[in-house]
Write a protein that holds these residues in place. Structure first.
Motif, mmCIF file in Angstrom:
data_model
loop_
_atom_site.group_PDB
_atom_site.id
_atom_site.type_symbol
_atom_site.label_atom_id
_atom_site.label_comp_id
_atom_site.label_asym_id
_atom_site.label_seq_id
_atom_site.Cartn_x
_atom_site.Cartn_y
_atom_site.Cartn_z
ATOM 1 N N TRP A 35 0.816 -1.218 0.000
ATOM 2 C CA TRP A 35 0.000 0.000 0.000
ATOM 3 C C TRP A 35 0.847 1.264 0.000
ATOM 4 C CZ3 TRP A 35 0.334 3.588 3.860
ATOM 5 C CH2 TRP A 35 0.860 3.186 5.090
ATOM 6 N N LYS A 36 2.038 1.223 0.576
ATOM 7 C CA LYS A 36 2.890 2.418 0.545
ATOM 8 C C LYS A 36 3.350 2.729 -0.877
ATOM 9 C CE LYS A 36 4.596 2.560 5.287
ATOM 10 N NZ LYS A 36 5.794 2.590 6.167
ATOM 11 N N THR A 37 3.552 1.684 -1.680
ATOM 12 C CA THR A 37 3.886 1.904 -3.092
ATOM 13 C C THR A 37 2.731 2.604 -3.801
ATOM 14 O OG1 THR A 37 5.362 -0.002 -3.165
ATOM 15 C CG2 THR A 37 4.442 0.735 -5.261
ATOM 16 N N ALA A 38 1.508 2.149 -3.538
ATOM 17 C CA ALA A 38 0.336 2.794 -4.132
ATOM 18 C C ALA A 38 0.207 4.237 -3.667
ATOM 19 C CB ALA A 38 -0.923 2.005 -3.781
ATOM 20 N N ALA A 39 0.489 4.496 -2.405
ATOM 21 C CA ALA A 39 0.403 5.859 -1.877
ATOM 22 C C ALA A 39 1.461 6.760 -2.505
ATOM 23 C CB ALA A 39 0.556 5.846 -0.361
ATOM 24 N N ARG A 40 2.663 6.222 -2.670
ATOM 25 C CA ARG A 40 3.723 7.027 -3.306
ATOM 26 C C ARG A 40 3.369 7.340 -4.756
ATOM 27 N NH1 ARG A 40 7.316 3.739 0.242
ATOM 28 N NH2 ARG A 40 8.462 5.233 1.544
ATOM 29 N N GLU A 41 2.770 6.372 -5.441
ATOM 30 C CA GLU A 41 2.342 6.625 -6.819
ATOM 31 C C GLU A 41 1.286 7.726 -6.851
ATOM 32 O OE1 GLU A 41 0.633 4.077 -10.608
ATOM 33 O OE2 GLU A 41 -0.298 3.841 -8.643
ATOM 34 N N MET A 42 0.308 7.692 -5.935
ATOM 35 C CA MET A 42 -0.732 8.709 -5.910
ATOM 36 C C MET A 42 -0.143 10.099 -5.668
ATOM 37 S SD MET A 42 -3.747 9.856 -6.171
ATOM 38 C CE MET A 42 -4.637 8.322 -6.466
ATOM 39 N N MET A 43 0.797 10.206 -4.745
ATOM 40 C CA MET A 43 1.413 11.510 -4.489
ATOM 41 C C MET A 43 2.236 11.975 -5.689
ATOM 42 S SD MET A 43 2.363 11.414 -0.432
ATOM 43 C CE MET A 43 3.240 9.860 -0.511
ATOM 44 N N GLY B 12 -6.165 -9.180 -11.684
ATOM 45 C CA GLY B 12 -5.209 -9.943 -10.896
ATOM 46 C C GLY B 12 -4.177 -9.081 -10.208
ATOM 47 N N LEU B 13 -3.677 -8.042 -10.889
ATOM 48 C CA LEU B 13 -2.610 -7.217 -10.331
ATOM 49 C C LEU B 13 -3.045 -5.784 -10.064
ATOM 50 C CD1 LEU B 13 0.530 -8.329 -12.395
ATOM 51 C CD2 LEU B 13 -0.206 -9.100 -10.139
ATOM 52 N N GLY B 14 -3.704 -5.162 -11.018
ATOM 53 C CA GLY B 14 -3.937 -3.725 -10.927
ATOM 54 C C GLY B 14 -5.003 -3.309 -9.936
ATOM 55 N N PHE B 15 -6.069 -4.081 -9.824
ATOM 56 C CA PHE B 15 -7.214 -3.636 -9.030
ATOM 57 C C PHE B 15 -6.844 -3.314 -7.590
ATOM 58 C CE2 PHE B 15 -10.483 -4.496 -5.918
ATOM 59 C CZ PHE B 15 -11.464 -3.605 -6.306
ATOM 60 N N ALA B 16 -6.016 -4.145 -6.970
ATOM 61 C CA ALA B 16 -5.672 -3.937 -5.560
ATOM 62 C C ALA B 16 -5.076 -2.550 -5.347
ATOM 63 C CB ALA B 16 -4.695 -5.012 -5.101
ATOM 64 N N PHE B 17 -4.214 -2.106 -6.284
ATOM 65 C CA PHE B 17 -3.639 -0.766 -6.199
ATOM 66 C C PHE B 17 -4.694 0.290 -6.507
ATOM 67 C CE2 PHE B 17 1.169 -0.551 -6.228
ATOM 68 C CZ PHE B 17 1.329 -1.754 -5.580
ATOM 69 N N ASN B 18 -5.476 0.049 -7.563
ATOM 70 C CA ASN B 18 -6.458 1.043 -7.991
ATOM 71 C C ASN B 18 -7.462 1.347 -6.892
ATOM 72 O OD1 ASN B 18 -6.553 -0.633 -11.196
ATOM 73 N ND2 ASN B 18 -5.210 1.037 -10.555
ATOM 74 N N ALA B 19 -7.982 0.317 -6.233
ATOM 75 C CA ALA B 19 -8.997 0.515 -5.200
ATOM 76 C C ALA B 19 -8.420 1.240 -3.991
ATOM 77 C CB ALA B 19 -9.596 -0.825 -4.791
ATOM 78 N N PHE B 20 -7.241 0.811 -3.537
ATOM 79 C CA PHE B 20 -6.638 1.480 -2.389
ATOM 80 C C PHE B 20 -6.309 2.932 -2.732
ATOM 81 C CE2 PHE B 20 -2.984 3.038 -0.044
ATOM 82 C CZ PHE B 20 -3.427 2.896 1.263
ATOM 83 N N SER B 21 -5.732 3.171 -3.912
ATOM 84 C CA SER B 21 -5.348 4.533 -4.298
ATOM 85 C C SER B 21 -6.562 5.455 -4.369
ATOM 86 C CB SER B 21 -4.634 4.520 -5.647
ATOM 87 O OG SER B 21 -3.409 3.834 -5.564
ATOM 88 N N ALA B 22 -7.657 4.953 -4.951
ATOM 89 C CA ALA B 22 -8.862 5.768 -5.052
ATOM 90 C C ALA B 22 -9.424 6.075 -3.667
ATOM 91 C CB ALA B 22 -9.900 5.064 -5.905
ATOM 92 N N ALA B 23 -9.396 5.081 -2.777
ATOM 93 C CA ALA B 23 -9.871 5.305 -1.409
ATOM 94 C C ALA B 23 -8.985 6.317 -0.689
ATOM 95 C CB ALA B 23 -9.908 3.988 -0.655
ATOM 96 N N LEU B 24 -7.679 6.211 -0.888
ATOM 97 C CA LEU B 24 -6.753 7.166 -0.288
ATOM 98 C C LEU B 24 -7.030 8.573 -0.801
ATOM 99 C CD1 LEU B 24 -4.199 7.890 1.350
ATOM 100 C CD2 LEU B 24 -2.854 7.284 -0.685
ATOM 101 N N LEU B 25 -7.188 8.708 -2.111
ATOM 102 C CA LEU B 25 -7.483 10.023 -2.684
ATOM 103 C C LEU B 25 -8.784 10.584 -2.128
ATOM 104 C CD1 LEU B 25 -6.795 12.269 -4.715
ATOM 105 C CD2 LEU B 25 -8.091 10.979 -6.429
#
Length: 306
Positions: A57-65, A213-226
């Motif tokens: 999740w920290k990777t997803a957060a860094r991508e969002m920032m 399989g791979l992308g959704f987990a990041f997409n959902a967390f990133s959208a929720a974080l945003l």
């Protein structure tokens, strides 16, 4: 209360067992369903962070920032050991130079060499460019146009939510048709729309293409974080994340991932806390985010189709 993972697992199984098998641009092949929707309640800090496999999740957060800076070069990401965007410029480098360089060596050169990073690390006008610096043009006479003031869609969104919360235009998009050819990858999570009611702000994300399989987990967390960031900046509570996908697919070489993940039982209820409210949505730092009660099953490795 249904666990976040349940909706995802049901969709994963449906795509794998009932999806239309088709060839795709990567040559790997997928099974695909069109138009599913999932709804996630984000009240009380809840966050759709999959527990049936570990999500970085920290990777997803860094991508969002990184998106929010407007930067389109992978250098700031690889400096933070975030590799999720490297495959596209690496493939271009190999294709255009004929050099069979490995990822670690490529990233080392991106970090060490300014000129190399400028030429080979840029992804074109991807997400962040469209989100915070959408190009505009104005007449310059004699049928010519000059570049106007770029539009910061995110800043405008925050201002609109604060001052006109019942608007039906509380949205931003990355789908700039004129600039799609220049992008390493056209936006998959392409349009976000927000809705304010009873002190809560919700977000509907339309994703034209989703690697389940791979992308959704990041997409959902990133959208929720945003959404949580937007809510905090606008002094509102987070409501629902409504995720909708167009072509939702599983790659044919991810069968092991599907089998393993469907065999696992969701556990725990992860929660996200934002520890500080910065002056603007563009000023968050990774240490501002903390996830609690996250006890996932182990990571499942699977190849990325480029």
């Amino acid at each position: 209360m249904e666990h976040f993972d349940r909706q995802y697992l049901e969709l994963l199984e449906a795509v794998w067992t009932r999806g239309d098998e088709r060839r795709d641009r990567t040559g790997v092949g997928t099974r695909s369903l069109f138009g599913p929707t999932m709804r996630f309640d984000l009240s009380d800090g809840k966050v759709p962070l999959l527990t049936t496999k570990r999500v970085a999740w920290k990777t997803a957060a860094r991508e969002m920032m990184w998106f929010l800076t407007g930067n389109t070069n992978i250098r700031p990401l690889v400096e933070q050991r975030v590799h999720i965007w490297t495959d596209w410029p690496l493939a271009r480098y190999r294709r255009e130079t004929g050099e069979d360089i490995d990822r670690d060596s490529f990233e080392a050169r991106i970090i060490a060499d300014d000129a190399f990073a400028e030429r080979w690390g840029d992804l074109g006008p991807v997400y962040g460019k469209q989100w915070v610096a959408w190009d505009t043009y104005e007449p310059a006479g004699d049928g010519l146009f000059r570049r106007g003031e770029p539009v910061n869609q995110i800043a405008r969104l925050i201002d609109d939510i604060r001052n006109n919360p019942t608007s039906r235009r509380l949205l931003f998009t990355g789908w700039n048709v004129a600039e799609l050819p220049g992008m390493a990858l056209p936006p998959c999570h392409m349009t976000y729309q927000f809705h304010v009611a009873r002190g809560r702000v919700s977000c509907a994300l339309w994703q034209r293409s989703c690697d389940l399989g791979l992308g959704f987990a990041f997409n959902a967390f990133s959208a929720a974080l945003l959404l949580r960031m937007v809510a905090q900046q606008c002094d509102l509570e987070a409501g629902e994340l409504v995720w909708s996908g167009g072509d939702v697919h599983v790659y044919l070489n991810h069968e092991h991932l599907v089998t393993e993940q469907l065999s696992r039982v969701p556990r725990g209820q992860p929660r996200l806390e934002i520890r500080r409210k910065p002056a603007t949505i563009f000023d968050y730092r990774i240490e501002d985010f903390e996830v609690f009660d996250y006890d996932p099953h182990p990571h499942i490795a699977a190849p990325v189709a480029v």
